[in-house]
Design a protein around this motif. Sequence first.
Motif, PDB file in Angstrom:
ATOM      1  N   ILE A 149      40.870 -28.843  30.708  1.00 14.53           N
ATOM      2  CA  ILE A 149      39.578 -28.341  30.248  1.00 14.53           C
ATOM      3  C   ILE A 149      39.728 -26.867  29.879  1.00 14.53           C
ATOM      4  CG2 ILE A 149      38.719 -27.641  32.540  1.00 14.53           C
ATOM      5  CD1 ILE A 149      35.955 -28.715  31.597  1.00 14.53           C
ATOM      6  N   ASP A 150      39.003 -26.450  28.847  1.00 16.96           N
ATOM      7  CA  ASP A 150      39.134 -25.058  28.418  1.00 16.96           C
ATOM      8  C   ASP A 150      37.813 -24.304  28.494  1.00 16.96           C
ATOM      9  OD1 ASP A 150      41.093 -23.084  27.055  1.00 16.96           O
ATOM     10  OD2 ASP A 150      39.243 -22.910  25.903  1.00 16.96           O
ATOM     11  N   TYR A 197      38.001 -16.844  26.897  1.00 20.18           N
ATOM     12  CA  TYR A 197      36.645 -17.273  27.234  1.00 20.18           C
ATOM     13  C   TYR A 197      36.663 -18.630  27.913  1.00 20.18           C
ATOM     14  CZ  TYR A 197      36.702 -20.117  22.874  1.00 20.18           C
ATOM     15  OH  TYR A 197      37.017 -20.999  21.871  1.00 20.18           O
ATOM     16  N   ASP A 198      35.688 -18.845  28.792  1.00 16.86           N
ATOM     17  CA  ASP A 198      35.486 -20.153  29.412  1.00 16.86           C
ATOM     18  C   ASP A 198      34.091 -20.691  29.134  1.00 16.86           C
ATOM     19  OD1 ASP A 198      33.862 -18.769  31.504  1.00 16.86           O
ATOM     20  OD2 ASP A 198      35.837 -18.072  32.155  1.00 16.86           O
ATOM     21  N   TYR A 217      38.426 -29.315  25.375  1.00 13.49           N
ATOM     22  CA  TYR A 217      39.686 -29.436  26.102  1.00 13.49           C
ATOM     23  C   TYR A 217      40.812 -28.877  25.247  1.00 13.49           C
ATOM     24  CZ  TYR A 217      37.889 -32.145  30.023  1.00 13.49           C
ATOM     25  OH  TYR A 217      37.226 -32.527  31.160  1.00 13.49           O
ATOM     26  N   ALA A 218      41.818 -28.329  25.900  1.00 13.78           N
ATOM     27  CA  ALA A 218      42.908 -27.648  25.213  1.00 13.78           C
ATOM     28  C   ALA A 218      44.113 -28.552  25.022  1.00 13.78           C
ATOM     29  CB  ALA A 218      43.327 -26.401  25.998  1.00 13.78           C
ATOM     30  N   THR A 219      44.765 -28.382  23.886  1.00 13.57           N
ATOM     31  CA  THR A 219      46.024 -29.067  23.607  1.00 13.57           C
ATOM     32  C   THR A 219      47.164 -28.052  23.682  1.00 13.57           C
ATOM     33  OG1 THR A 219      45.926 -28.644  21.227  1.00 13.57           O
ATOM     34  CG2 THR A 219      44.823 -30.640  22.036  1.00 13.57           C
ATOM     35  N   ASN A 268      43.461 -25.628  20.265  1.00 11.24           N
ATOM     36  CA  ASN A 268      44.695 -24.999  20.719  1.00 11.24           C
ATOM     37  C   ASN A 268      44.322 -23.588  21.161  1.00 11.24           C
ATOM     38  OD1 ASN A 268      47.546 -23.477  19.342  1.00 11.24           O
ATOM     39  ND2 ASN A 268      47.584 -24.811  21.112  1.00 11.24           N
ATOM     40  N   ALA A 269      44.009 -23.469  22.459  1.00 17.44           N
ATOM     41  CA  ALA A 269      43.293 -22.288  22.942  1.00 17.44           C
ATOM     42  C   ALA A 269      44.101 -21.410  23.894  1.00 17.44           C
ATOM     43  CB  ALA A 269      42.009 -22.742  23.650  1.00 17.44           C
TER      44      ALA A 269
END
Length: 317
Positions: A149-150, A197-198, A217-219, A268-269
């Motif tokens: 999770i991002d 950031y969240d 969500y992050a990859t 892509n974070a």
Amino acid sequence: MNDISHLAHVEILTNKFEESLDFFTRVYGLSESGRDATSVYLRAWDDYEFCTLKLTRSETTGVAHIAYRASSPEALERRIKVIEGMGCAEGWIDGDLSHGPAFQFRSPAGHLFEIYYETKRYQAEGAEKPALKNVAQRYHARGAAPRRIDHLNILAPVVEDIETFMTTALGSKVTEKIVLDDGRLAGCWFTVNNKTYDLACTCDFTGVPARFHHVTYATDQREDILRAADIFLENGVHIETGPHKHAVQGTFFLYVWEPAGNRVELANAGARLILDPDWEPVIWTESDRKKGQAWGLKTISSFHTHGTPPAPAPSDE
């Protein structure tokens, strides 16, 4: 700033429960950790907690609550004292399958938040055990298969109120913001650690309180998002915008709507971190934003109007 460790989980409401669950597991690629009478607890393959997305059966859509994990029991107590002093406290709950007691409170726009310290860590067993000891679960490559999770984005009629709320209640730092020509905030991005950031808050021009924009969500890499676009296409998922690159925060993104209409992002974070202790917020002007995203893609109109639950149709007036 160190009292809160990270964004922990988000509870999403759906009025198409089975369809939404199929999307989040088979297509989006999250794993089920457990379930109770009304909810299924989901997580990405490298989330350490038992749950990062709680999907709950409902007659409506949107976000039910947003959870952060405190960095210690003492930090949790410090935050509670601040929140009680703000007058927005809701009080303690017992927790659920994924964590222990949590303290709940509301944003000025009506969003329900909670913070807790006692958590349940995911324990991979059997076929889910990873080959490497330093990841939470084996990489199954199911669906889009995001890693963790991002962030999430909430909507509020007055972003300035959320800026005060987040920086006071959670001790968040503002990393970037959009300031319109008339001086109003159109958007604000917050972090509680060294991620860029969240949580983001953007202006809800409908004026409806407590609405939800998206969860992300992050990859690991951009190619994962390009692959996901084909997966969404083949499964009849509505692709709203992207793949492309944001100007604000610089993330490579793809936005879709899950079957109930909640907006979900893959990004892509992980490239940018805020390491500068003297960081000053980056200010984007109205003219900056009219240029579109980083490579010129214009922001589509639904990005400013679509949120969950849906807003009533505007009157002729």
